[in-house]
Design a protein around this motif. Structure first.
Motif, PDB file in Angstrom:
ATOM      1  N   PRO A  86      -3.575 -30.707  44.621  1.00  0.00           N
ATOM      2  CA  PRO A  86      -3.841 -30.704  43.174  1.00  0.00           C
ATOM      3  C   PRO A  86      -2.535 -30.699  42.376  1.00  0.00           C
ATOM      4  O   PRO A  86      -1.473 -30.303  42.882  1.00  0.00           O
ATOM      5  N   GLU A  87      -2.620 -31.154  41.130  1.00  0.00           N
ATOM      6  CA  GLU A  87      -1.534 -31.176  40.150  1.00  0.00           C
ATOM      7  C   GLU A  87      -0.441 -32.190  40.511  1.00  0.00           C
ATOM      8  O   GLU A  87      -0.103 -33.048  39.717  1.00  0.00           O
ATOM      9  N   MET A  88       0.141 -32.092  41.695  1.00  0.00           N
ATOM     10  CA  MET A  88       1.170 -33.051  42.107  1.00  0.00           C
ATOM     11  C   MET A  88       0.996 -33.309  43.602  1.00  0.00           C
ATOM     12  O   MET A  88       1.074 -32.389  44.412  1.00  0.00           O
ATOM     13  N   ASP A  89       0.737 -34.593  43.964  1.00  0.00           N
ATOM     14  CA  ASP A  89       0.520 -34.905  45.367  1.00  0.00           C
ATOM     15  C   ASP A  89       1.843 -35.104  46.096  1.00  0.00           C
ATOM     16  O   ASP A  89       2.925 -35.037  45.495  1.00  0.00           O
ATOM     17  N   GLY A  90       1.764 -35.350  47.391  1.00  0.00           N
ATOM     18  CA  GLY A  90       2.959 -35.463  48.205  1.00  0.00           C
ATOM     19  C   GLY A  90       3.888 -36.587  47.814  1.00  0.00           C
ATOM     20  O   GLY A  90       5.106 -36.373  47.680  1.00  0.00           O
ATOM     21  N   PRO A  91       3.417 -37.840  47.646  1.00  0.00           N
ATOM     22  CA  PRO A  91       4.325 -38.925  47.264  1.00  0.00           C
ATOM     23  C   PRO A  91       5.062 -38.662  45.958  1.00  0.00           C
ATOM     24  O   PRO A  91       6.249 -38.972  45.825  1.00  0.00           O
ATOM     25  N   THR A  92       4.365 -38.075  44.970  1.00  0.00           N
ATOM     26  CA  THR A  92       5.027 -37.758  43.697  1.00  0.00           C
ATOM     27  C   THR A  92       6.097 -36.704  43.907  1.00  0.00           C
ATOM     28  O   THR A  92       7.190 -36.765  43.323  1.00  0.00           O
ATOM     29  N   LEU A  93       5.797 -35.733  44.767  1.00  0.00           N
ATOM     30  CA  LEU A  93       6.777 -34.691  45.066  1.00  0.00           C
ATOM     31  C   LEU A  93       8.009 -35.301  45.734  1.00  0.00           C
ATOM     32  O   LEU A  93       9.151 -34.902  45.437  1.00  0.00           O
ATOM     33  N   LEU A  94       7.824 -36.255  46.629  1.00  0.00           N
ATOM     34  CA  LEU A  94       8.952 -36.892  47.298  1.00  0.00           C
ATOM     35  C   LEU A  94       9.866 -37.580  46.285  1.00  0.00           C
ATOM     36  O   LEU A  94      11.101 -37.442  46.343  1.00  0.00           O
TER      37      LEU A  94
ATOM     38  N   GLY B  42       2.717 -29.302  44.595  1.00  0.00           N
ATOM     39  CA  GLY B  42       3.979 -29.943  44.294  1.00  0.00           C
ATOM     40  C   GLY B  42       4.733 -29.299  43.158  1.00  0.00           C
ATOM     41  O   GLY B  42       5.972 -29.216  43.181  1.00  0.00           O
ATOM     42  N   VAL B  43       4.025 -28.843  42.131  1.00  0.00           N
ATOM     43  CA  VAL B  43       4.693 -28.212  40.986  1.00  0.00           C
ATOM     44  C   VAL B  43       5.405 -26.940  41.427  1.00  0.00           C
ATOM     45  O   VAL B  43       6.578 -26.687  41.086  1.00  0.00           O
ATOM     46  N   GLU B  44       4.693 -26.139  42.214  1.00  0.00           N
ATOM     47  CA  GLU B  44       5.298 -24.898  42.710  1.00  0.00           C
ATOM     48  C   GLU B  44       6.463 -25.208  43.653  1.00  0.00           C
ATOM     49  O   GLU B  44       7.466 -24.479  43.682  1.00  0.00           O
ATOM     50  N   ALA B  45       6.380 -26.294  44.411  1.00  0.00           N
ATOM     51  CA  ALA B  45       7.467 -26.662  45.315  1.00  0.00           C
ATOM     52  C   ALA B  45       8.727 -27.022  44.538  1.00  0.00           C
ATOM     53  O   ALA B  45       9.850 -26.676  44.966  1.00  0.00           O
ATOM     54  N   MET B  46       8.594 -27.694  43.399  1.00  0.00           N
ATOM     55  CA  MET B  46       9.765 -28.017  42.578  1.00  0.00           C
ATOM     56  C   MET B  46      10.412 -26.753  42.029  1.00  0.00           C
ATOM     57  O   MET B  46      11.646 -26.643  41.950  1.00  0.00           O
ATOM     58  N   GLU B  47       9.576 -25.772  41.689  1.00  0.00           N
ATOM     59  CA  GLU B  47      10.125 -24.505  41.193  1.00  0.00           C
ATOM     60  C   GLU B  47      10.889 -23.786  42.307  1.00  0.00           C
ATOM     61  O   GLU B  47      11.967 -23.233  42.077  1.00  0.00           O
ATOM     62  N   VAL B  48      10.326 -23.807  43.525  1.00  0.00           N
ATOM     63  CA  VAL B  48      11.008 -23.162  44.647  1.00  0.00           C
ATOM     64  C   VAL B  48      12.335 -23.856  44.938  1.00  0.00           C
ATOM     65  O   VAL B  48      13.334 -23.223  45.258  1.00  0.00           O
ATOM     66  N   LEU B  49      12.350 -25.186  44.813  1.00  0.00           N
ATOM     67  CA  LEU B  49      13.589 -25.939  45.051  1.00  0.00           C
ATOM     68  C   LEU B  49      14.665 -25.521  44.058  1.00  0.00           C
ATOM     69  O   LEU B  49      15.847 -25.368  44.421  1.00  0.00           O
ATOM     70  N   ASP B  50      14.256 -25.341  42.804  1.00  0.00           N
ATOM     71  CA  ASP B  50      15.219 -24.894  41.794  1.00  0.00           C
ATOM     72  C   ASP B  50      15.704 -23.483  42.098  1.00  0.00           C
ATOM     73  O   ASP B  50      16.895 -23.170  41.927  1.00  0.00           O
ATOM     74  N   GLU B  51      14.772 -22.609  42.522  1.00  0.00           N
ATOM     75  CA  GLU B  51      15.160 -21.232  42.825  1.00  0.00           C
ATOM     76  C   GLU B  51      16.141 -21.174  44.002  1.00  0.00           C
ATOM     77  O   GLU B  51      17.036 -20.326  44.030  1.00  0.00           O
ATOM     78  N   GLN B  52      15.960 -22.064  44.970  1.00  0.00           N
ATOM     79  CA  GLN B  52      16.841 -22.079  46.136  1.00  0.00           C
ATOM     80  C   GLN B  52      18.144 -22.810  45.866  1.00  0.00           C
ATOM     81  O   GLN B  52      18.996 -22.896  46.763  1.00  0.00           O
ATOM     82  N   GLY B  53      18.257 -23.353  44.662  1.00  0.00           N
ATOM     83  CA  GLY B  53      19.496 -24.054  44.321  1.00  0.00           C
ATOM     84  C   GLY B  53      19.668 -25.339  45.111  1.00  0.00           C
ATOM     85  O   GLY B  53      20.797 -25.792  45.322  1.00  0.00           O
TER      86      GLY B  53
END
Length: 863
Positions: A798-806, A774-785
């Motif tokens: 690990p680190e951030m699960d799916g519901p937290t990412l949502l 999830g942490v890396e997914a938030m970074e990718v979201l920022d990179e993609q604008g």
């Protein structure tokens, strides 16, 4: 032969017996014969001619005499005399009897009466004799009884009546016993009636005197300063005196009517003490008990009982006689007696069974709870050994403990042993030694608590914890195994796309696909047992659902097994997953078929069960509520008792290797439990098995709304586990366009699975960016604008699960679309999401076509 008229018989019955014996005898017959011979000889001397007129004259005279006698006998003027009537003994017995005797003919006329009858009826002589009905005519106290007697006389029956004749001019009345019977059994004799009248005034007076004395005795007993009661062998109160009834606040008439039992007036288990006296045939025993009696108001009263009980020759007890002394005053007047009363009340009302025993285990004295325990175990009342209460296999443990106490050893460890009896019962014994100077008669004090319910509860909790632990383990294994299967199935799809059906290796690839699908089915069953599968519940009519299954069930069970479905009337609706409910019925039907190899009968019944009815069923763990019951029963081999508690465990199977996975009943158990229902099994070896399923009644909400698709309400994808089974059919439709456009963020911590999923999506035209968590997914979201059209994310990372990412992504872009993929059920994480969030769900394992179908459906869905 004598001639007597009827008038003579009726008027002077006694004279016939008083007259001397008649002259008719053999001497007179010889004298007449000699005279006739002499006349004949004399006529012969005259010569034949001269004697002829005389002979004719004599013959004429004799003929006339004979003819006259014949006419007289036919007319009844003369008759042949009965020698028995001339017997003076028989005549005097009837004439001088104490009871009045009379014989009446069919017309009611008296043809015979003795002297006593004349006296009792007030007749002045034989000429004044009257029948019974004329004697007592006009007496209203006697008329009904006389009418019944006359009716019996006319019908040739026997009848007896006792009547009271009022005295004249104030004199004391008389009691008479009147009887009537036929004279004999012959037709003519039956028309004559024999009447007897006896004066029983003295007998009645004697009875009244005895009754008066009994009344006085009862009155003295009723008002005695102590209580008294008697109990019959059935435990019913046969008698209670007024003093005891007053103490207990009962109406004496109510007790006398047989409405109370011993257990109604004895508090606690005290009644068991009174019924535990050792039977000794032919003896009378008196025991002293200090117990509490229970009043009508529920209050208790301390008493001392002197309980006397007599045993018959066969050892059967008769009615008891018990003296009751109230000890309520002792509590106020005498401190020593008050202490004794308090101790006895404590001793008898304690929930522990207490007994003192000698070295041989024989009970010297015991409290009421121990007496009740012995009766509950079905022990013979003559048994005094405490060891008889213990099962033979554990008896040595208690013997060892009592031997230690007999030697004066203290701190003896409690022992828990099985109790004797038909049902399995357990008890915990605490053994302590007595003082040394008392060991000659009493070796130990034994305290016992029955632990049957506690052990049952412990076993139930242990079984529940074991099932929960196994479920967690199964769920964890299923999650990890789903990741592996997803990678296998995805790679297999790529191989199928790269090979044509004519390729020699195509069949091997298809074999891999079939085995992977079979493994996925096993995983779904594990998830069902662990109650972590994704369900799509809907309101269902069980009658319609079972009717739809009828054809499938007939094919599954074969021709040897007869199938019958009995539908209950007006079944309540239930809310279940249709496909999962069908799986429950199919699994139970298949198990029933396997239990009937030689054929049998499979019966499915449905019925409504109200809350009151469910409470009476007393199934463990099932609260009282409205349910719909589905009973699946067979006539097969049944389930042995030793494995009945294990049948719902995963991988437990009694079938041969290769003929079952051991997940059928565990799947049924998990589905029913996850639906909110309950399942129980009743089985007897050789007589069949019955599964009882209780599903909660569905009550619609007051605000009924039109149902929307699952994807619209909770974001669940249309792809379910059933769709996974139908995946080959879906792939068989070449016209389905699964290509698309857009940017997809793929979040998966399994690198190999993530690469395969990304490759599959790219092959359908999508732009895929990947993230490991999830942490890396938030970074990718920022990179993609924020230019992400869809997020396909695992749930457990690990680190951030799916519901937290949502939650985090929806804060930046509320319209972003989400698909969760997981080997766990959707319910496992849905509760952790903010209410109202929209998402879709795709359970693992899934094929390439299922993945791209879910992605395209979500991408084309309007926001």
């Amino acid at each position: 032969m004598t001639a007597e008229t009827d008038h003579d018989l009726s008027r002077e019955p006694a004279a016939a017996h008083d007259s001397p014996q008649r002259a008719g005898s053999i001497a007179l017959v010889l004298l007449v014969a000699a005279a006739l011979v002499a006349v004949a000889v004399g006529l012969m001397t005259l010569g034949r001619v001269q004697a002829q007129p005389y002979i004719l004259g004599i013959l004429a005279v004799l003929a006339m005499v004979g003819l006259f006698n014949l006419f007289a006998f036919a007319a009844g003027i003369i008759r042949f005399a009965d020698r028995n009537l001339d017997d003076p003994v028989i005549g005097r017995i009837s004439d001088h009897a104490f009871d009045g005797l009379a014989v009446t003919d069919p017309r009611g006329h008296v043809v015979y009466s003795n002297a006593a009858y004349l006296t009792l009826t007030g007749a002045s002589g034989p000429q004044d004799v009257r029948p019974v009905e004329r004697v007592f005519i006009g007496n209203p106290d006697v008329s009904e009884a006389v009418f019944r007697l006359l009716k019996a006389a006319r019908e040739g029956k026997r009848q007896q009546e006792e009547v009271r004749i009022s005295g004249v001019d104030g004199s004391q009345g008389r009691w008479l016993r009147m009887r009537v019977r036929p004279l004999g059994t012959a037709k003519r004799e039956a028309k004559y009636a024999v009447w007897s009248i006896a004066d029983i005034t003295r007998d009645r007076e004697r009875q009244e005197d005895v009754f008066q004395e009994l009344q006085h005795a009862i009155e003295y007993l009723d008002h005695a300063p102590c209580g008294f009661f008697s109990v019959n062998p059935a435990g019913e109160l046969a008698y209670v005196n007024a003093t005891l009834a007053n103490w207990l606040d009962y109406d004496l008439a109510e007790i006398g009517s047989g409405g109370l039992r011993l257990t109604d007036i004895v508090s606690g288990d005290g009644a068991s003490l009174l019924t535990s006296i050792v039977a000794v045939p032919g003896e009378v025993k008196t025991e002293v008990f200090d117990i509490d009696l229970r009043m009508r108001t529920g209050k208790s009263m301390p008493v001392r009982l002197y309980h006397k009980l007599a045993f018959g020759a066969d050892g059967v007890p008769g009615p008891s006689r018990t003296l009751v002394i109230s000890r309520a005053r002792d509590e106020r007047s005498d401190p020593d007696r008050a202490a004794e009363v308090r101790f006895m009340r404590f001793f008898d009302h304690t929930p522990m069974a207490i007994a003192t025993v000698d070295r041989g285990g024989n009970v010297v004295r015991a409290n009421a709870r121990y007496a009740k325990l012995g009766q509950g175990l079905g022990l013979d009342s003559s048994s005094k050994s405490i060891f008889r209460a213990v099962n033979s296999r554990d008896r040595h443990i208690l013997i060892a403990a009592i031997n230690q106490a007999a030697e004066g050893q203290a701190d003896i460890a409690p022992v828990e042993v099985a109790l004797e009896g038909a049902k399995e019962r357990w008890g915990q014994f605490f053994v302590t030694p007595v003082e040394e100077n008392e060991r000659d008669t009493e070796a130990a004090i034994v305290y016992m608590l029955e632990t049957t319910e506690r052990r049952a509860l412990e076993n139930q909790i242990n079984q529940s914890q074991k099932m929960e632990t196994v479920g967690q383990l199964a769920g964890g294994i299923a999650h990890d195994f789903n990741n592996v299967l997803s990678a296998i199935m995805m790679a297999n799809d790529f191989l199928l796309n790269a090979h044509k059906p004519t390729d020699p290796s195509f069949q091997d690839i298809m074999q891999i696909k079939q085995n992977a699908t079979r493994a996925a089915t096993l995983v779904r069953q594990l998830l069902a047992f662990s109650r972590r599968q994704t369900l799509r519940p809907q309101v269902l009519d069980l009658g319609d659902a079972l009717s739809d299954l009828a054809m499938l069930l007939r094919r599954l069970i074969g021709e040897k097994v007869k199938h019958e479905t009995i539908h209950g009337r007006d079944l309540w609706p239930v809310k279940v997953d249709v496909s999962q409910f069908e799986q429950v019925i199919v699994n139970l039907a298949v198990n029933a078929r396997d239990a009937m190899p030689d054929g049998g009968k499979l019966i499915i019944r449905t019925a409504n069960v109200t809350a009151d009815e469910s409470a009476k069923l007393a199934y463990k763990g099932m609260p009282a509520a409205d349910y719909v019951r589905i009973e699946v029963s067979d006539t097969g081999t049944g389930i042995p008792a030793d494995i009945r508690d294990k049948i719902f465990e995963p991988f437990f199977s009694t079938k041969e290797v290769g003929k079952g996975t051991g997940l059928g009943l565990s799947t049924v158990y998990g589905i029913v439990k996850q639906t909110g229902g309950f399942i129980y099994v009743d089985s007897e070896p050789g007589k069949g098995t019955s599964f009882q399923i209780f599903l909660p009644r569905h009550r619609p909400e007051p605000e009924t709304q039109v149902e929307t698709p699952a994807a619209a309400t909770n974001g669940a994808a249309a792809v379910t586990t059933e769709a996974a089974k139908d995946a080959p059919a879906a792939e068989a439709k070449p016209r389905t366009d699964l290509t698309g456009q857009g940017t997809i963020l793929l979040v998966e911590d399994e690198e190999g699975l993530r690469a395969l999923n990304a490759r599959g999506l790219r092959s359908r035209g999508y732009t895929v960016v990947e993230a490991e968590n999830g942490v890396e997914a938030m970074e990718v979201l920022d990179e993609q604008g924020g230019a992400i059209d869809l997020v396909v994310s695992d749930v457990v990372m690990p680190e951030m699960d799916g519901p937290t990412l949502l939650k985090a992504m929806r804060e930046q872009n509320p319209d972003i679309k989400f698909i969760f993929v997981s080997g766990y059920a959707e319910d496992a994480f849905e509760k952790s999401l903010p209410e109202g969030q929209q998402f879709d769900f795709l359970p693992k394992p899934f094929t390439l076509s299922q993945l791209v179908a879910a992605v395209k459906e979500t991408m084309t869905k309007s926001g």
